[in-house]
Design an enzyme around this catalytic site. Structure first.
Site, PDB file in Angstrom:
ATOM      1  N   SER A   1       0.821  -1.202   0.000  1.00  0.00           N
ATOM      2  CA  SER A   1       0.000   0.000   0.000  1.00  0.00           C
ATOM      3  C   SER A   1       0.861   1.262   0.000  1.00  0.00           C
ATOM      4  O   SER A   1       1.697   1.441  -0.873  1.00  0.00           O
ATOM      5  CB  SER A   1      -0.959  -0.048   1.198  1.00  0.00           C
ATOM      6  OG  SER A   1      -2.037   0.830   1.016  1.00  0.00           O
TER       7      SER A   1
ATOM      8  N   ASP B   1      -7.749  -6.173  -6.042  1.00  0.00           N
ATOM      9  CA  ASP B   1      -7.613  -4.874  -5.379  1.00  0.00           C
ATOM     10  C   ASP B   1      -8.113  -3.766  -6.298  1.00  0.00           C
ATOM     11  O   ASP B   1      -7.863  -3.780  -7.501  1.00  0.00           O
ATOM     12  CB  ASP B   1      -6.151  -4.635  -5.007  1.00  0.00           C
ATOM     13  CG  ASP B   1      -5.950  -3.362  -4.198  1.00  0.00           C
ATOM     14  OD1 ASP B   1      -6.925  -2.900  -3.564  1.00  0.00           O
ATOM     15  OD2 ASP B   1      -4.826  -2.842  -4.191  1.00  0.00           O
TER      16      ASP B   1
ATOM     17  N   HIS C   1      -6.084  -6.574  -1.777  1.00  0.00           N
ATOM     18  CA  HIS C   1      -5.092  -5.560  -1.414  1.00  0.00           C
ATOM     19  C   HIS C   1      -4.087  -6.141  -0.428  1.00  0.00           C
ATOM     20  O   HIS C   1      -2.909  -5.795  -0.448  1.00  0.00           O
ATOM     21  CB  HIS C   1      -5.812  -4.360  -0.796  1.00  0.00           C
ATOM     22  CG  HIS C   1      -4.932  -3.182  -0.522  1.00  0.00           C
ATOM     23  ND1 HIS C   1      -4.378  -2.418  -1.518  1.00  0.00           N
ATOM     24  CD2 HIS C   1      -4.512  -2.619   0.641  1.00  0.00           C
ATOM     25  CE1 HIS C   1      -3.656  -1.439  -0.990  1.00  0.00           C
ATOM     26  NE2 HIS C   1      -3.717  -1.545   0.321  1.00  0.00           N
TER      27      HIS C   1
END
EC number: 3.4.16.-
Length: 563
Positions: free
Chosen positions: A225, A417, A479
């Site tokens: 991220s 994601d 994710h």
């Protein structure tokens, strides 16, 4: 037959209640809401980076570091029998001026699999900014998994696909204020990449002074991220500090970085949302797709003016999420578009997150992991830390040519994601101008055969490699790819660390199903249902478990669930 239908109906209702439980709220790993502005010093532009940029004024003499590994040895960890797992944890003061302290948890490589001195040292960083890397210890790449779904669960099993089976794993809560890290006064919280780099570098220097046996091992940095912004800056900083090594400093043997679902080049990644939403997933229609051109143009204008914290750019992503829902369905989960969520994923109850919150705020746990001096409770993410970093939409892509000339780089994306999707990643990788631009363009796609949790062969994903750069599209991944695809993510990181081809079968590089069976968490099959995205398999298995337990545990007119 009627009993089976009733049982499955009960399971379905309970699953839905659990999925909408407000406890243990998962905060957005990338916060696209309007961030609080600050009058404090801005992040320096890349054009102003000078020699002084690498003169770490906070760097204290390593002669002052007096601790030994035994000072950080974790003994009597609640929920785990002694002798099962070796780990070290605690706080290191990396900025004496602000009394800034970074918390770490270090798991040497599993000696039953690999000699720690033959394994690399791999740092893991969660993103946010301001989100704790302890999430990865309990939910993703780390060795600890809670047994059961009760918020007060305090028993662990060892994750058979833990990355410490291939590397010495070092998890760090950074920057200051994240997780169990702290400063004495909020004025000491960081506001720019330079301060983050300096504190990270200082931490590694102190860590290697204490754990000197590991200081010469191959060194890698990984994360997900917003770590896609952190990591290129940190790696570049280390390379430059190695070139200008100061007295008493330790040269860091940096060999590579691995970035998962990273937020690295917002200019391209934000622009990719409409392509991903319409062509790659179908979560928006033609009308919404046409409307995005104007939204994207407004965002790009802000970025071109150096405004890396604008409502215009936040609006692009928020509109995508809003448009993904309808009058009959909630909007999609930003971390896994197979799921729907009224809050787009902000309230997604990740398996283990509630237990993690309770566990890390217990006094006996804080004592065991040497974090009793941390003055605040542990939270998954810190909004204050997030709000002070106002350059979150600034690109880190300009650092890649330098990195690719010196170290290996793995970029991977979970297939499902949305927020840091594979379309945006693919596009920005194609924009890197480096010595192997043409080779990258011409590189053939590979099909990666991996191993399932049962040891069977399965498709792990697709990708390409040229020189020092590898990209992997990880099938089945969200994710948080290591969370829901533990075996293939372990295969992936092992190949990268060993510098092995993704064309080889997993058994040829020593990857096979682990011999240690994973115990089944028994509370209504909820963990299973959540992990596989709420599919019917979870309900069926959960119902079977409940039925067996009820048959064996019926007493005095009521049923009790036994762990």
């Amino acid at each position: 037959m009627n009993i089976k239908i009733i049982l499955l109906s009960i399971i379905l209702i309970i699953q839905l209640l659990l999925l909408n439980n407000n406890g243990g709220i998962v905060e957005s790993k990338i916060n696209f809401s309007k961030r609080k502005q600050t009058d404090r010093k801005p992040n320096p532009s890349p054009k102003t980076y000078t020699k002084e940029y690498y003169d770490n004024k906070y760097l204290k003499s390593l002669k002052n570091v007096k601790q030994t590994p035994n000072d950080f040895l974790v003994t009597d960890l609640p929920g785990l029998d002694n002798g099962i797992l070796t780990s070290f944890s605690g706080l290191l003061t990396t900025n004496e001026t602000s009394d800034g302290n970074l918390f770490f948890w270090f798991f040497p490589a599993n000696e039953t699999v690999i000699n720690p001195m033959d394994a690399p040292l791999l740092v893991w960083l969660n993103g946010g900014p301001g989100c704790s890397s302890m999430d990865s210890v309990f939910i993703e790449t780390g060795p600890l998994r809670f047994i059961g779904d009760s918020d007060n669960s305090d028993k662990f099993y060892i994750n058979p696909w833990s990355w410490h089976n291939s590397a010495n794993m070092l998890y760090i809560d950074q920057p200051f204020g994240t997780g169990l890290s702290f400063v004495s006064d909020n004025d000491g919280l960081v506001t720019n990449d330079l301060e983050i780099n300096q504190n990270f570098y200082q931490f590694i220097q102190e860590f290697f002074q204490i754990f000197s046996n590991y200081s010469t091992l191959p060194f890698f940095i990984s994360g997900e991220s917003y770590a896609g912004h952190y990591i290129p800056h940190m790696a570049s900083y280390i390379l430059n500090m190695n070139e200008n090594l100061s007295k008493d400093s330790i040269k860091i043997n940096l060999q590579g970085v691995a970035i998962g679902n990273g937020y690295t080049h917002p200019t391209t990644q934000i622009n990719s949302y409409r392509e991903f939403g319409y062509y790659a997933t179908g979560i928006i229609g033609q009308r919404q797709y046409n409307n995005y051109e104007n939204l994207n143009n407004l965002c790009q204008e802000q970025l071109s003016q150096g405004n890396y914290n604008s409502d215009e750019c936040a609006n692009v992503f928020n509109t995508l999420l809003d448009d993904s829902g309808s009058s009959n369905t909630s909007q999609v989960n930003m971390y896994d578009y197979r799921l729907n969520d009224p809050t787009a994923g902000n309230n997604w109850p990740l398996p283990g997150i509630n237990q993690e919150f309770v566990y890390l705020n217990r006094d006996d746990v804080r004592s065991a992991i040497h974090a009793t001096v941390t003055p605040h409770q542990w939270n998954e993410c810190n909004d204050t830390v997030n709000g002070l970093l106002t350059n979150q939409d600034e690109s880190s892509l300009y650092l890649f040519p330098e990195l690719l000339s010196n170290i290996r780089v793995l970029i991977y994306n979970g297939q499902f994601d949305v927020i840091c999707n594979h379309v945006g990643t693919t596009e920005y990788l194609n924009q890197i101008e480096w010595d192997y631009t043409q080779e990258w363009s011409d590189a053939p796609r590979f099909t990666w055969t991996s191993v399932g949790t049962d040891g069977s062969l399965q498709s792990g994903g697709y990708g390409k490699t040229a020189a020092n750069l590898t990209f992997v599209l990880a099938l089945g991944g969200s994710h948080m790819y290591p969370m829901n695809m533990p075996s293939t993510s372990f295969d992936m990181i092992t190949r990268f660390l060993k510098n092995k081809s993704f064309n080889d079968l997993p058994q040829s590089i020593g990857i096979d199903a682990p011999s240690t069976p994973k115990p089944v968490p028994l509370t209504l099959g909820a963990w299973i249902g959540i992990t596989v995205g709420g599919c019917a398999f979870g309900f069926l298995v959960g119902g079977l478990i409940i039925y067996i337990i009820m048959k064996k545990s019926s007493k005095n007119g009521y049923y009790k669930v036994i762990q």
